[in-house]
Motif scaffolding. Structure first.
Motif, PDB file in Angstrom:
ATOM      1  N   THR A  71     -13.857   0.460   5.929  1.00  0.00           N
ATOM      2  CA  THR A  71     -14.504   0.696   4.624  1.00  0.00           C
ATOM      3  C   THR A  71     -15.778  -0.208   4.319  1.00  0.00           C
ATOM      4  O   THR A  71     -16.728   0.364   3.957  1.00  0.00           O
TER       5      THR A  71
ATOM      6  N   ASP B 254     -14.528  -6.139  -2.064  1.00  0.00           N
ATOM      7  CA  ASP B 254     -13.445  -5.430  -2.065  1.00  0.00           C
ATOM      8  C   ASP B 254     -12.161  -6.326  -2.062  1.00  0.00           C
ATOM      9  O   ASP B 254     -12.364  -7.470  -1.731  1.00  0.00           O
ATOM     10  N   ASP B 255     -10.772  -5.876  -2.138  1.00  0.00           N
ATOM     11  CA  ASP B 255      -9.842  -6.650  -1.989  1.00  0.00           C
ATOM     12  C   ASP B 255      -9.196  -7.129  -0.562  1.00  0.00           C
ATOM     13  O   ASP B 255      -9.219  -8.308  -0.260  1.00  0.00           O
TER      14      ASP B 255
ATOM     15  N   SER C 195      -9.022  -3.014   8.646  1.00  0.00           N
ATOM     16  CA  SER C 195      -9.749  -2.694   9.958  1.00  0.00           C
ATOM     17  C   SER C 195     -11.351  -2.717   9.727  1.00  0.00           C
ATOM     18  O   SER C 195     -12.154  -2.819  10.623  1.00  0.00           O
TER      19      SER C 195
ATOM     20  N   ARG D 228       0.946  -1.132   0.094  1.00  0.00           N
ATOM     21  CA  ARG D 228      -0.011  -0.083  -0.018  1.00  0.00           C
ATOM     22  C   ARG D 228       0.731   1.231   0.026  1.00  0.00           C
ATOM     23  O   ARG D 228       0.379   2.189  -0.656  1.00  0.00           O
TER      24      ARG D 228
ATOM     25  N   GLU E 160     -10.735   2.366  -5.849  1.00  0.00           N
ATOM     26  CA  GLU E 160      -9.688   1.045  -5.919  1.00  0.00           C
ATOM     27  C   GLU E 160     -10.479  -0.030  -6.208  1.00  0.00           C
ATOM     28  O   GLU E 160      -9.800  -0.985  -6.787  1.00  0.00           O
TER      29      GLU E 160
END
Ligand code: R5P
Length: 304
Positions: free
Chosen positions: A226, A218-219, A223, A94, A170
């Protein structure tokens, strides 16, 4: 030349799944952590003249990287013909730029270390944002297994009338492909991240959900903030309880419980990181990618 597969903690099942398709033998790996937290590593199966496959997920990498590097170095010293790493989750991608003066570009340094000690790498959906491919930072042969086909199959089999929802820009690469594969509409949300656990998501085109069930894809679920923000926003907008589907189940701290409490109908992940939510099996696809790597002579291939 036959292969020997060593499974690191958390990747024992994957190592077992690689043995059959590769016609390989299972290697015995002895790991020990001394009281001072230094690592002892022993390849208790001979590797001289063999291709060595090290199955080691690289989430929580600070604990895993050194034992992996020690094992790879030992394999080479002990006569392995080639050494490859199977990391279903490849961490440290990241930080792909220096956003503020003085920052370490950890993705590049991490890649240099792995490239120094192995000939090839197989991973699943690495988090590539500003990098176009792993070859930009990895100086080894790299193969990427895509989770989207298996995720799409799971959604087709388990969610009637889905609408695929990406929680941020993303995630569009997964959301758009999955939507195409399940022949469902795709909606992208807008995310603003103010901190590690401070995330806001807005739902711009809620009318396109209709009576369908939102499937958030999502990939990484780290946490969980999102997904949590997206679930809450969808519910506030009048959608029915969404299904959350992630590739990599990191679930740091309270992430899983908090996401479950946010109102998600179901939380499902791929088995790239062992977790009770794993419902989508990628071991067959990973084995096929590893088979190609082991079969290809090290000197003949370029990176990519
Ligand atoms: C970000 O760009 C990724 O695609 C994920 O949305 C993100 O890593 C999720 O992180 P968290 O679970 O911490 O919100």
């Amino acid at each position: 030349m036959s292969a020997v597969v060593f499974g690191f903690p958390g990747c024992e099942e994957l190592a077992g799944a690689l043995v059959g398709p590769l016609g390989a033998s299972r290697g015995e790996l002895v790991l020990h952590r001394f009281p001072d937290e230094e690592n002892y590593v022993r390849l208790a199966t001979p590797v001289d003249g063999h291709a060595v496959v090290l199955a080691c997920g690289l989430d929580r990498a600070e604990r895993k990287l050194l034992p992996l590097v020690f094992a790879a170095a030992a394999a080479r010293e002990l006569g392995a013909v080639s050494v490859g790493i199977v990391a279903p989750y490849l961490g440290y991608l990241r930080q792909d730029a220096r956003f503020r003066e003085g920052e370490a570009i950890t993705s590049a340094t991490f890649a240099k270390v792995l490239s120094e000690f192995s000939d090839w790498l197989v991973t699943v959906d690495p988090h590539l944002h500003r990098y176009r491919g792993l070859e930009e930072i990895y100086a080894l042969r790299a193969s990427v297994v895509r989770a989207a086909p298996a995720m799409a199959r799971w959604i087709r089999d388990n969610v009637p009338q889905p609408v695929i929802v990406g929680p941020d820009a993303e995630s569009e690469q997964w959301a758009a492909e999955i939507a195409r594969r399940v022949n469902a509409p795709c909606v992208m949300l807008e995310k603003t991240r103010r901190g590690d656990r401070d995330v806001e998501v807005s739902v711009p085109r809620i009318e396109s959900l209709g009576s369908r069930t939102a499937v958030l894809v999502d990939d990484i679920i780290s946490s969980g903030r999102t997904m949590i923000a997206a679930v809450r926003q969808l519910l506030r907008s009048g959608a029915r309880a969404p299904v959350c589907v992630g590739v990599h189940a990191i679930f740091a701290g309270d992430a899983h419980d908090a996401l479950a409490a946010s109102g998600a109908a179901r939380i499902v992940t791929c088995n790239t990181i062992a977790h009770p939510t794993n419902a989508i099996d990628l071991n067959g696809a990973i084995a096929a990618a590893v088979e190609e790597m082991v079969g290809e002579p090290v000197a003949a291939a370029g990176s990519g």
